[in-house]
Design a protein around this motif. Structure first.
Motif, PDB file in Angstrom:
ATOM      1  N   ALA A 210       0.835  -1.202   0.000  1.00  0.00           N
ATOM      2  CA  ALA A 210       0.000   0.000   0.000  1.00  0.00           C
ATOM      3  C   ALA A 210       0.872   1.256   0.000  1.00  0.00           C
ATOM      4  O   ALA A 210       0.534   2.257  -0.635  1.00  0.00           O
ATOM      5  CB  ALA A 210      -0.936  -0.016   1.205  1.00  0.00           C
ATOM      6  N   SER A 211       2.010   1.202   0.690  1.00  0.00           N
ATOM      7  CA  SER A 211       2.936   2.348   0.712  1.00  0.00           C
ATOM      8  C   SER A 211       3.483   2.623  -0.681  1.00  0.00           C
ATOM      9  O   SER A 211       3.571   3.780  -1.119  1.00  0.00           O
ATOM     10  CB  SER A 211       4.092   2.089   1.678  1.00  0.00           C
ATOM     11  N   GLN A 212       3.852   1.569  -1.402  1.00  0.00           N
ATOM     12  CA  GLN A 212       4.363   1.733  -2.763  1.00  0.00           C
ATOM     13  C   GLN A 212       3.264   2.281  -3.687  1.00  0.00           C
ATOM     14  O   GLN A 212       3.552   3.078  -4.591  1.00  0.00           O
ATOM     15  CB  GLN A 212       4.882   0.395  -3.284  1.00  0.00           C
ATOM     16  N   ALA A 213       2.042   1.859  -3.440  1.00  0.00           N
ATOM     17  CA  ALA A 213       0.920   2.362  -4.239  1.00  0.00           C
ATOM     18  C   ALA A 213       0.758   3.867  -4.043  1.00  0.00           C
ATOM     19  O   ALA A 213       0.566   4.617  -5.013  1.00  0.00           O
ATOM     20  CB  ALA A 213      -0.363   1.627  -3.868  1.00  0.00           C
ATOM     21  N   ILE A 214       0.849   4.313  -2.798  1.00  0.00           N
ATOM     22  CA  ILE A 214       0.732   5.745  -2.515  1.00  0.00           C
ATOM     23  C   ILE A 214       1.877   6.519  -3.162  1.00  0.00           C
ATOM     24  O   ILE A 214       1.678   7.590  -3.742  1.00  0.00           O
ATOM     25  CB  ILE A 214       0.697   5.986  -0.991  1.00  0.00           C
ATOM     26  N   ASP A 215       3.099   5.976  -3.080  1.00  0.00           N
ATOM     27  CA  ASP A 215       4.256   6.629  -3.708  1.00  0.00           C
ATOM     28  C   ASP A 215       4.041   6.780  -5.210  1.00  0.00           C
ATOM     29  O   ASP A 215       4.354   7.828  -5.797  1.00  0.00           O
ATOM     30  CB  ASP A 215       5.528   5.819  -3.450  1.00  0.00           C
TER      31      ASP A 215
ATOM     32  N   PHE B 149       1.555   9.567  -5.920  1.00  0.00           N
ATOM     33  CA  PHE B 149       2.197  10.879  -5.800  1.00  0.00           C
ATOM     34  C   PHE B 149       3.045  11.186  -7.026  1.00  0.00           C
ATOM     35  O   PHE B 149       3.044  12.306  -7.550  1.00  0.00           O
ATOM     36  CB  PHE B 149       3.075  10.930  -4.548  1.00  0.00           C
ATOM     37  N   LYS B 150       3.779  10.194  -7.498  1.00  0.00           N
ATOM     38  CA  LYS B 150       4.725  10.388  -8.587  1.00  0.00           C
ATOM     39  C   LYS B 150       4.023  10.595  -9.929  1.00  0.00           C
ATOM     40  O   LYS B 150       4.383  11.498 -10.706  1.00  0.00           O
ATOM     41  CB  LYS B 150       5.656   9.176  -8.680  1.00  0.00           C
TER      42      LYS B 150
ATOM     43  N   HIS C  83      -1.937   9.949 -10.752  1.00  0.00           N
ATOM     44  CA  HIS C  83      -3.188   9.244 -11.031  1.00  0.00           C
ATOM     45  C   HIS C  83      -3.642   8.564  -9.745  1.00  0.00           C
ATOM     46  O   HIS C  83      -2.813   8.102  -8.951  1.00  0.00           O
ATOM     47  CB  HIS C  83      -2.995   8.194 -12.126  1.00  0.00           C
ATOM     48  N   LEU C  84      -4.954   8.470  -9.563  1.00  0.00           N
ATOM     49  CA  LEU C  84      -5.479   7.963  -8.294  1.00  0.00           C
ATOM     50  C   LEU C  84      -6.035   6.547  -8.386  1.00  0.00           C
ATOM     51  O   LEU C  84      -6.633   6.053  -7.436  1.00  0.00           O
ATOM     52  CB  LEU C  84      -6.580   8.908  -7.775  1.00  0.00           C
ATOM     53  N   GLY C  85      -5.838   5.883  -9.519  1.00  0.00           N
ATOM     54  CA  GLY C  85      -6.300   4.511  -9.659  1.00  0.00           C
ATOM     55  C   GLY C  85      -5.489   3.772 -10.708  1.00  0.00           C
ATOM     56  O   GLY C  85      -5.124   4.353 -11.746  1.00  0.00           O
ATOM     57  N   TYR C  86      -5.177   2.463 -10.451  1.00  0.00           N
ATOM     58  CA  TYR C  86      -4.328   1.683 -11.350  1.00  0.00           C
ATOM     59  C   TYR C  86      -4.843   0.244 -11.463  1.00  0.00           C
ATOM     60  O   TYR C  86      -5.203  -0.366 -10.435  1.00  0.00           O
ATOM     61  CB  TYR C  86      -2.883   1.641 -10.839  1.00  0.00           C
ATOM     62  N   PRO C  87      -4.856  -0.312 -12.666  1.00  0.00           N
ATOM     63  CA  PRO C  87      -5.137  -1.745 -12.796  1.00  0.00           C
ATOM     64  C   PRO C  87      -4.044  -2.546 -12.095  1.00  0.00           C
ATOM     65  O   PRO C  87      -2.872  -2.172 -12.134  1.00  0.00           O
ATOM     66  CB  PRO C  87      -5.115  -1.969 -14.313  1.00  0.00           C
ATOM     67  N   VAL C  88      -4.448  -3.618 -11.447  1.00  0.00           N
ATOM     68  CA  VAL C  88      -3.496  -4.475 -10.732  1.00  0.00           C
ATOM     69  C   VAL C  88      -3.283  -5.738 -11.560  1.00  0.00           C
ATOM     70  O   VAL C  88      -4.252  -6.379 -11.995  1.00  0.00           O
ATOM     71  CB  VAL C  88      -4.025  -4.850  -9.332  1.00  0.00           C
TER      72      VAL C  88
ATOM     73  N   VAL D  23      -6.794  -0.848  -8.029  1.00  0.00           N
ATOM     74  CA  VAL D  23      -6.578  -0.244  -6.722  1.00  0.00           C
ATOM     75  C   VAL D  23      -6.656   1.275  -6.859  1.00  0.00           C
ATOM     76  O   VAL D  23      -6.139   1.854  -7.820  1.00  0.00           O
ATOM     77  CB  VAL D  23      -5.222  -0.669  -6.119  1.00  0.00           C
ATOM     78  N   THR D  24      -7.321   1.914  -5.917  1.00  0.00           N
ATOM     79  CA  THR D  24      -7.511   3.361  -5.952  1.00  0.00           C
ATOM     80  C   THR D  24      -7.040   3.978  -4.640  1.00  0.00           C
ATOM     81  O   THR D  24      -6.753   3.283  -3.662  1.00  0.00           O
ATOM     82  CB  THR D  24      -8.998   3.715  -6.165  1.00  0.00           C
ATOM     83  N   LEU D  25      -6.989   5.305  -4.631  1.00  0.00           N
ATOM     84  CA  LEU D  25      -6.606   6.017  -3.417  1.00  0.00           C
ATOM     85  C   LEU D  25      -7.558   5.688  -2.272  1.00  0.00           C
ATOM     86  O   LEU D  25      -7.143   5.578  -1.113  1.00  0.00           O
ATOM     87  CB  LEU D  25      -6.598   7.525  -3.681  1.00  0.00           C
ATOM     88  N   THR D  26      -8.835   5.516  -2.593  1.00  0.00           N
ATOM     89  CA  THR D  26      -9.813   5.154  -1.557  1.00  0.00           C
ATOM     90  C   THR D  26      -9.448   3.827  -0.901  1.00  0.00           C
ATOM     91  O   THR D  26      -9.546   3.673   0.322  1.00  0.00           O
ATOM     92  CB  THR D  26     -11.219   5.067  -2.165  1.00  0.00           C
ATOM     93  N   ASP D  27      -9.003   2.863  -1.721  1.00  0.00           N
ATOM     94  CA  ASP D  27      -8.629   1.549  -1.177  1.00  0.00           C
ATOM     95  C   ASP D  27      -7.463   1.651  -0.200  1.00  0.00           C
ATOM     96  O   ASP D  27      -7.493   1.093   0.898  1.00  0.00           O
ATOM     97  CB  ASP D  27      -8.266   0.583  -2.318  1.00  0.00           C
ATOM     98  N   VAL D  28      -6.414   2.373  -0.601  1.00  0.00           N
ATOM     99  CA  VAL D  28      -5.229   2.446   0.265  1.00  0.00           C
ATOM    100  C   VAL D  28      -5.468   3.321   1.486  1.00  0.00           C
ATOM    101  O   VAL D  28      -4.839   3.131   2.538  1.00  0.00           O
ATOM    102  CB  VAL D  28      -3.988   2.937  -0.518  1.00  0.00           C
ATOM    103  N   SER D  29      -6.400   4.275   1.378  1.00  0.00           N
ATOM    104  CA  SER D  29      -6.672   5.151   2.524  1.00  0.00           C
ATOM    105  C   SER D  29      -7.330   4.395   3.666  1.00  0.00           C
ATOM    106  O   SER D  29      -7.308   4.858   4.818  1.00  0.00           O
ATOM    107  CB  SER D  29      -7.557   6.325   2.096  1.00  0.00           C
ATOM    108  N   HIS D  30      -7.924   3.245   3.370  1.00  0.00           N
ATOM    109  CA  HIS D  30      -8.564   2.449   4.412  1.00  0.00           C
ATOM    110  C   HIS D  30      -7.561   1.602   5.203  1.00  0.00           C
ATOM    111  O   HIS D  30      -7.927   0.987   6.204  1.00  0.00           O
ATOM    112  CB  HIS D  30      -9.628   1.536   3.802  1.00  0.00           C
TER     113      HIS D  30
END
Length: 365
Positions: free
Chosen positions: A252-257, A260-261, A264-269, A279-286
Motif C-alpha cells: 500500500a505504501s508503494q501504491a501511494i508513492d 504521488f509520482k 493518477h489515483l487509480g491503477y489496474p493491478v 486499486v484506488t486512493l480510496t482503497d489504500v486510505s482504508h
C-alpha cells in the motif's frame, strides 16, 4: 419483461403521508367516516399501496413500449413523486418517444375509467358505508388525476416528452429538448407561485413538486446534450492508452508513492501479466498507516472490475461511470489492457467535442 423493480427510501416516507390523506378525507375519496380507528388506518394504507401499484402499471406501460422498440430499461424505481423508468439510451425516433411517453398517462386514464365503471355499474358500490365502493372510487379518481397531470406539457413529465417528440420531428433534437425544458421550467415557476399563494392550504406540496420538475428538467437537458455531443464517439477515441499498472505484490505504501509520482489515483493491478483487479486512493486510505508497508495491494484492491471494449460508445462509458459511482474504467481488448477511461477524460472529451461541433477545428482525438 426482465426489468428489476426497486423501491427508493423516499417511497417508504411518502406512503404514510398518502395513507394519512386518505384517512382524513370523506367518502367516496377517503375513509374518515370509518368508525374503527385501526380499520380506517388499514384501509387507508391499503389504498396508498394500491395507488402505487397503479403507478407501477403506469411505468410498466412506458417500459413495454420501450422494450418493444428495442430500448433497454435498466429498472423501474418507485419513489417520493411516483415512479420512473430508467432508460439506458435516449429514444432517437420521435414517434417512438411520443408513443412511449403517451402510454403511461393513457393506461392511467384507462384504469381510472375501469374503476369508475365498476363504481357506477356494480350494485352496492355507491351504498353509504361500502368500504369497497370507497376504495374503487378513490382509485378511479386518483388514476384519472394521475393521467391528466402527467400529460401536461411540462418536461420531463410525460406530456413534456410527447411535446419534445413532436418538436423533434420538425427541428434538431437538442433544440427540441431545450424548448421542452424551458416550458417545463415555466410550468415549475407557475406551480411554485401557486404554492406560495396557497401556503396556508397545503401549498408546500406545490412548491416541492415545482422544485422536482425544475431540477429534473435541467438534469434531462444536460443528459441529452451530453448524449448528443458524444454520439458516434468511441471509447478508443478518448481513452488513455499509456496505462500504468500496479503489481499485485506491491505494498500500500508503494501504491501511494506511485500515486504521488504519476498523479493518477487509480491503477489496474496485474499478476503474472494478467489483470486481477484495480486499486484506488480510496482503497489504500482504508489501510492503517502503520500497516501500509506490509499490506499487499492484492489484499485491498477491488476485484470486480467494470470494463469496456475499445469500440464501445463513449456515452456507454459515461453511463457506467455514473451508474456505478466510480472514477475510472479499464478498457480491455481480449486479455490485454488497451487503455483506461476516467471521469476527467470524459469531461475533457465533452469540452473538446462541444467546441469542435460548434464549428472550431480541432485535431482528431
Amino acid at each position: 419483461m426482465g426489468i428489476p423493480i426497486k423501491l427508493h427510501v423516499t417511497f417508504l416516507l411518502i406512503l404514510p403521508f398518502i395513507a394519512f390523506a386518505f384517512a382524513t378525507s370523506p367518502a367516496p375519496l377517503g375513509f374518515s367516516g370509518v368508525p374503527d380507528l385501526w380499520l380506517r388506518i388499514g384501509l387507508s394504507l391499503l389504498g396508498a399501496i394500491l395507488l402505487f401499484a397503479c403507478v407501477l402499471i403506469h411505468e410498466l406501460a412506458h417500459s413495454y413500449v420501450a422494450v418493444h422498440n428495442g430500448i433497454k430499461i435498466g429498472g423501474i424505481t418507485l419513489f417520493l413523486f411516483g415512479g420512473v423508468s430508467e432508460m439506458e439510451d435516449i429514444p432517437r425516433n420521435p414517434a417512438v418517444e411520443m408513443l412511449m411517453a403517451f402510454a403511461g398517462p393513457a393506461i392511467s386514464v384507462v384504469l381510472g375509467v375501469v374503476f369508475a365503471a365498476i363504481y357506477f355499474l356494480v350494485p352496492g358500490m355507491q351504498n353509504p358505508g361500502s368500504y369497497a365502493g370507497t376504495m374503487i372510487a378513490l382509485l378511479a379518481y386518483m388514476n384519472i388525476a394521475l393521467g391528466v397531470f402527467n400529460i401536461l406539457p411540462a418536461f420531463p413529465m410525460d406530456g413534456g416528452r410527447v411535446l419534445r417528440g413532436f418538436l423533434a420531428e420538425r427541428m434538431p433534437y437538442i433544440r427540441a429538448t431545450r424548448i421542452a425544458v424551458s416550458i417545463g421550467k415555466l410550468f415549475a415557476y407557475i406551480l411554485a407561485l401557486i404554492g406560495i399563494l396557497t401556503w396556508a392550504f397545503g401549498g408546500l406540496w406545490f412548491i416541492v413538486i415545482a422544485l422536482f420538475i425544475y431540477m429534473a428538467a435541467g438534469e434531462e437537458e444536460q443528459a441529452t446534450t451530453t448524449s448528443m455531443t458524444l454520439e458516434g464517439i468511441k471509447v478508443k477515441d478518448i481513452m488513455t492508452a499509456d496505462v500504468h499498472t500496479m503489481d499485485a505484490n506491491a505494498t500500500a505504501s508503494q501504491a501511494i508513492d506511485t500515486m504521488f509520482k504519476l498523479k493518477h489515483l487509480g491503477y489496474p493491478v496485474v499478476d503474472a501479466g494478467k489483470m486481477v483487479g484495480i486499486v484506488t486512493l480510496t482503497d489504500v486510505s482504508h489501510v492503517p498507516v502503520d500497516a501500509r508497508a506490509t499490506t499487499p495491494v492484492r489484499d485491498i484492491m477491488t476485484r470486480n472490475v467494470i470494463t469496456l471494449k475499445p469500440d464501445d460508445d463513449a456515452f456507454t462509458a459515461l453511463q457506467k461511470l455514473s451508474t456505478n459511482k466510480i472514477g475510472r474504467l479499464v478498457v480491455m481488448e481480449g486479455d490485454r489492457i488497451a487503455g483506461i477511461v476516467s471521469r476527467t477524460d470524459m469531461l475533457k472529451a465533452l469540452e473538446l467535442y462541444e467546441v469542435a461541433r460548434a464549428g472550431v477545428n480541432l485535431p482528431n482525438a
